[in-house]
Design an enzyme around this catalytic site. Structure first.
Site, PDB file in Angstrom:
ATOM      1  N   ASP A   1       0.738  -1.061   0.090  1.00 50.50           N
ATOM      2  CA  ASP A   1      -0.001  -0.135   0.172  1.00 50.50           C
ATOM      3  C   ASP A   1       1.002   1.191   0.098  1.00 50.50           C
ATOM      4  OD1 ASP A   1      -2.282   1.506   0.073  1.00 50.50           O
ATOM      5  OD2 ASP A   1      -2.620   1.291   2.205  1.00 50.50           O
TER       6      ASP A   1
ATOM      7  N   HIS B   1       2.748   3.488  -9.005  1.00 47.92           N
ATOM      8  CA  HIS B   1       2.547   1.998  -9.388  1.00 47.92           C
ATOM      9  C   HIS B   1       3.939   1.411 -10.020  1.00 47.92           C
ATOM     10  CE1 HIS B   1      -1.356   2.082  -7.641  1.00 47.92           C
ATOM     11  NE2 HIS B   1      -1.981   2.433  -8.964  1.00 47.92           N
TER      12      HIS B   1
ATOM     13  N   TRP C   1     -11.619  -3.196  -8.880  1.00 47.70           N
ATOM     14  CA  TRP C   1     -12.174  -2.675 -10.217  1.00 47.70           C
ATOM     15  C   TRP C   1     -13.132  -1.341 -10.046  1.00 47.70           C
ATOM     16  CZ3 TRP C   1     -10.615  -5.486 -14.103  1.00 47.70           C
ATOM     17  CH2 TRP C   1     -10.200  -6.800 -13.955  1.00 47.70           C
TER      18      TRP C   1
ATOM     19  N   SER D   1      -7.178  -6.384  -5.947  1.00 47.05           N
ATOM     20  CA  SER D   1      -8.125  -7.110  -5.286  1.00 47.05           C
ATOM     21  C   SER D   1      -9.268  -7.129  -6.277  1.00 47.05           C
ATOM     22  CB  SER D   1      -8.456  -6.227  -3.994  1.00 47.05           C
ATOM     23  OG  SER D   1      -9.303  -5.086  -4.380  1.00 47.05           O
TER      24      SER D   1
ATOM     25  N   LEU E   1      11.676 -20.142  -4.180  1.00 54.75           N
ATOM     26  CA  LEU E   1      10.569 -19.249  -3.658  1.00 54.75           C
ATOM     27  C   LEU E   1       9.485 -19.549  -4.625  1.00 54.75           C
ATOM     28  CD1 LEU E   1      10.126 -16.912  -1.971  1.00 54.75           C
ATOM     29  CD2 LEU E   1      10.486 -15.453  -3.816  1.00 54.75           C
TER      30      LEU E   1
HETATM   31  C1  FPP Z   1      -1.831   0.098  -3.325  1.00 53.93           C
HETATM   32  O1  FPP Z   1      -1.404   1.454  -3.553  1.00 53.93           O
HETATM   33  C2  FPP Z   1      -1.414  -0.877  -4.349  1.00 53.93           C
HETATM   34  C3  FPP Z   1      -2.110  -1.385  -5.266  1.00 53.93           C
HETATM   35  C4  FPP Z   1      -3.174  -0.797  -5.846  1.00 53.93           C
HETATM   36  C5  FPP Z   1      -1.512  -2.753  -5.799  1.00 53.93           C
HETATM   37  C6  FPP Z   1      -0.157  -2.946  -5.770  1.00 53.93           C
HETATM   38  C7  FPP Z   1       0.223  -2.803  -7.091  1.00 53.93           C
HETATM   39  C8  FPP Z   1       1.684  -2.607  -7.505  1.00 53.93           C
HETATM   40  C9  FPP Z   1       2.678  -2.701  -6.549  1.00 53.93           C
HETATM   41  C10 FPP Z   1       2.114  -2.465  -8.864  1.00 53.93           C
HETATM   42  C11 FPP Z   1       1.622  -3.608  -9.600  1.00 53.93           C
HETATM   43  C12 FPP Z   1       2.690  -4.627  -9.496  1.00 53.93           C
HETATM   44  C13 FPP Z   1       2.658  -5.836 -10.190  1.00 53.93           C
HETATM   45  C14 FPP Z   1       3.925  -6.698 -10.069  1.00 53.93           C
HETATM   46  C15 FPP Z   1       1.473  -6.524 -10.590  1.00 53.93           C
HETATM   47  P1  FPP Z   1      -2.426   2.748  -3.544  1.00 53.93           P
HETATM   48  O2  FPP Z   1      -2.887   3.017  -5.234  1.00 53.93           O
HETATM   49  O3  FPP Z   1      -3.789   2.073  -2.944  1.00 53.93           O
HETATM   50  O4  FPP Z   1      -1.852   3.878  -2.731  1.00 53.93           O
HETATM   51  P2  FPP Z   1      -2.478   4.992  -1.996  1.00 53.93           P
HETATM   52  O5  FPP Z   1      -3.291   4.311  -0.821  1.00 53.93           O
HETATM   53  O6  FPP Z   1      -1.377   5.554  -1.249  1.00 53.93           O
HETATM   54  O7  FPP Z   1      -3.414   5.537  -2.885  1.00 53.93           O
END
Ligand code: FPP
Length: 249
Positions: free
Chosen positions: A29, A46, A78, A74, A140
């Protein structure tokens, strides 16, 4: 040979062997906040998050971790704007395409949990190929939770049990935690020892609801794009201070 019992250096603990984290599950996160603090678009956060994934996958086996589960997308993601969803899917596609040779060479077995087969057919085919190609690797297990929700996973498992009961191949009286656990996406994995969430929020967000029953929950203030091997080692140090009783005393 297993690395599970390997001693882990524990800061602040003079001697002894830290309890091993065999299965580490991470809620990655803070990508958005990382980008916002730099006045960059969310996509930049990201992308930096993908770099953190690379660092953690590289560091994990050396820290005794056997299974690393990452919450990449998750079943609720979506709800994000279509452009961000497309960006995340694009990054996933790019990560697997660009990393698969390195993962294969480094003994990483790539697996997926969640309703990932409902993603776009060409993406599913690519993920399936990556999964098959690395199926024999043992250094792993890298498990990507894709289109994953704990409630959805439990509902799918319950549906399977109900179908078996209706078909007459399962007596409902025989349903117990073991039978239900065996229908989950994680059926052949050890339960997570530790669930780690970055960037300070104290929520499970529908991640591994069943499997986390006795996981130690560790939250770090570090935003996911800043996460690295040192941050991972610190989180494992925190785990090592915990006394796990699994409901006993
Ligand atoms: C949360 O950050 C993260 C996600 C929504 C998903 C995690 C995705 C990645 C690390 C990039 C994709 C990587 C791969 C290998 C598929 P957020 O956008 O919710 O952050 P915020 O809470 O600060 O807005």
């Amino acid at each position: 040979m297993t690395t599970a019992a390997a001693p882990i250096a524990v800061a602040g603990v003079a001697s002894g062997t830290a309890a091993a984290v065999r299965h580490l599950a991470i809620i990655m996160d803070g990508n958005g906040r990382w980008a916002k603090s730099r006045r960059l678009p969310r996509l930049a956060g990201h992308k930096a998050g993908v770099e953190a994934v690379r660092r953690v996958v590289e560091a994990a086996p050396g820290l005794g971790i056997e299974v690393l589960t990452l919450y990449a997308f998750s079943s609720e993601n979506w709800k994000r704007p279509a452009e961000e969803v497309a960006d995340l899917m694009g990054l996933l596609r790019h990560y697997v395409q660009s990393e698969i040779d390195t993962l294969a060479k480094n003994g990483v077995r790539l697996e997926f949990i969640g309703n990932w087969r409902a993603l776009k057919p060409d993406l599913v085919a690519m993920l399936d190929e990556a999964r098959r190609r690395t199926a024999g690797n043992v250094r792993l297990r890298l498990v990507m939770a894709l289109n994953y929700g704990g409630q959805d996973e439990l509902a799918r498992a319950a549906r399977q049990l109900a179908e078996a009961a209706v078909a007459g191949t399962l007596d409902p009286a025989d349903i117990d935690a073991g039978l239900l656990g065996a229908r989950l996406d994680t059926a052949d994995m050890p339960a997570p020892d530790m669930v780690l969430r970055t960037s300070g929020e104290m929520r499970l967000s529908n991640f591994l609801l069943w499997q986390s029953a006795y996981a130690e929950f560790v939250v770090t203030e570090t935003l996911w794009p800043d996460f690295d091997a040192a941050a991972l080692a610190s989180a494992l140090d925190e785990f090592a201070t915990r006394e796990r009783r699994f409901g006993g005393r």
